[in-house]
Design a protein around this motif. Structure first.
Motif, mmCIF file in Angstrom:
data_model
loop_
_atom_site.group_PDB
_atom_site.id
_atom_site.type_symbol
_atom_site.label_atom_id
_atom_site.label_comp_id
_atom_site.label_asym_id
_atom_site.label_seq_id
_atom_site.Cartn_x
_atom_site.Cartn_y
_atom_site.Cartn_z
ATOM 1 N N SER A 43 -68.796 -37.449 12.025
ATOM 2 C CA SER A 43 -68.355 -36.272 11.012
ATOM 3 C C SER A 43 -67.416 -36.100 10.888
ATOM 4 C CB SER A 43 -68.175 -35.340 12.006
ATOM 5 O OG SER A 43 -67.569 -33.944 12.003
ATOM 6 N N HIS A 44 -66.967 -35.979 10.090
ATOM 7 C CA HIS A 44 -65.250 -36.351 9.048
ATOM 8 C C HIS A 44 -64.957 -35.778 7.983
ATOM 9 C CE1 HIS A 44 -62.348 -38.803 6.976
ATOM 10 N NE2 HIS A 44 -62.343 -39.719 7.804
ATOM 11 N N PRO A 45 -63.712 -35.279 8.414
ATOM 12 C CA PRO A 45 -63.015 -34.040 6.765
ATOM 13 C C PRO A 45 -63.597 -34.895 5.415
ATOM 14 C CG PRO A 45 -61.361 -35.073 7.768
ATOM 15 C CD PRO A 45 -62.362 -35.985 8.515
ATOM 16 N N ASN A 46 -63.897 -35.937 5.399
ATOM 17 C CA ASN A 46 -63.685 -36.772 4.290
ATOM 18 C C ASN A 46 -65.730 -36.621 3.635
ATOM 19 O OD1 ASN A 46 -61.432 -36.820 3.527
ATOM 20 N ND2 ASN A 46 -61.412 -38.363 3.543
ATOM 21 N N LEU A 47 -66.249 -36.296 4.656
ATOM 22 C CA LEU A 47 -67.879 -35.831 4.465
ATOM 23 C C LEU A 47 -68.667 -35.166 3.976
ATOM 24 C CD1 LEU A 47 -70.918 -37.829 4.699
ATOM 25 C CD2 LEU A 47 -70.213 -37.302 7.198
#
Length: 220
Positions: A43-47
Motif C-alpha cells: 500500500s502506497h500513496p503513489n500506487l
C-alpha cells in the motif's frame, strides 16, 4: 522526466520487488491487473490499481497514455511450460501493438526477460544446460522467442532485461554488474543475483536509459 509508470505483472517475485523499488524512488505507479486477479500486496500513496488485459492492445494503450514507461513482469505461471511460453510471446506482441497506436507519444517499454538465451562461457545457451527440467526449458524458449520478436521492433522504444542464471529473494545490496548477451559469472564461478538487486538495476534503467532497443543482463 515524468515519473508515471503503467505496470503489468506487479504481483510476482520480480514484479513485486520492482514495484517496491520504483515506489520508494518516487515513481507514480498504476498497477494493471486482470479482473478478479490479486492486487499488489503493498500500500502506497503513489500506487493506483486498475483493471486491464495485457493480451489486449487496446487495453495496453489505455493504460499507457501519459506514462513515462510501461513495465511488464508478466508470466504465464509455472505449471504448463508451453502455455507460459505462448503467453509471454503473446504479451510482448500485444504490448508493442498497443504502444504503436500511441505514435510519437508512446512511452518506452521495459520488460522482465529470461536468462535462457544468454550465452555461457563455452559458447552455448543457458537453456542447453544438461539436466534442466522440460518445464524450465519451455519457459526459457518462450522468453527467447519474445526477445526475438522485440528485436524486429524498431518503432517502439523497448528494453528487455534478463536476470542472472540464479535469481531468488535475498538481500538488497545495490551492487551489481551489467552485460548484454553473455551470462555474467561471479568470482565464485556462479551466475546469480538477488531479486532485490535485480529490481535495483531495473529501476536504475528506468532512471537513466542505457539499453534502448537492447537486451541486457545483470549479475554479481
Amino acid at each position: 522526466m515524468s515519473k508515471k509508470l503503467a505496470f503489468f505483472g506487479a504481483t510476482g517475485t520480480f514484479g513485486s520487488r520492482i514495484l517496491t523499488e520504483a515506489l520508494n524512488r518516487g515513481y507514480d505507479v498504476t498497477a494493471v491487473v486482470r479482473p478478479g486477479a490479486s492486487e499488489p500486496a503493498v500500500s502506497h500513496p503513489n500506487l493506483k490499481v486498475t483493471t486491464g488485459d495485457v493480451l489486449d492492445p487496446a487495453s495496453v494503450a489505455e493504460a499507457a497514455k501519459g506514462a513515462y514507461a510501461v513495465v511488464s513482469a508478466v508470466g504465464g505461471g509455472y505449471t504448463d511450460g508451453k502455455a507460459h511460453a505462448a503467453f509471454v510471446r503473446q504479451a510482448a506482441q500485444s504490448l508493442v501493438e498497443g504502444l504503436r497506436t500511441l505514435g510519437a507519444d508512446a512511452p518506452r517499454f521495459v520488460s522482465v526477460g529470461g536468462a535462457g538465451s544468454l550465452s555461457t562461457p563455452d559458447g552455448k545457451k543457458v537453456w542447453d544446460t544438461p539436466g534442466l527440467p522440460e518445464l524450465v526449458t519451455q519457459v526459457m524458449h518462450g522468453q527467447g522467442e519474445a526477445l526475438d520478436y522485440l528485436r524486429t521492433v524498431t518503432d517502439v522504444k523497448w528494453t528487455h532485461f534478463s536476470p542472472a542464471a540464479q535469481i531468488e529473494p535475498g538481500e538488497r545490496t545495490g551492487a551489481y554488474r551489467l552485460g548484454l548477451d553473455d551470462l555474467i559469472i561471479g568470482a565464485d564461478g556462479n551466475s546469480r543475483i538477488s531479486a532485490e538487486d535485480y529490481a535495483v538495476a531495473f529501476v536504475d534503467e528506468l532512471d537513466e536509459p542505457k539499453h534502448v532497443q537492447k537486451r541486457f543482463t545483470v549479475g554479481y
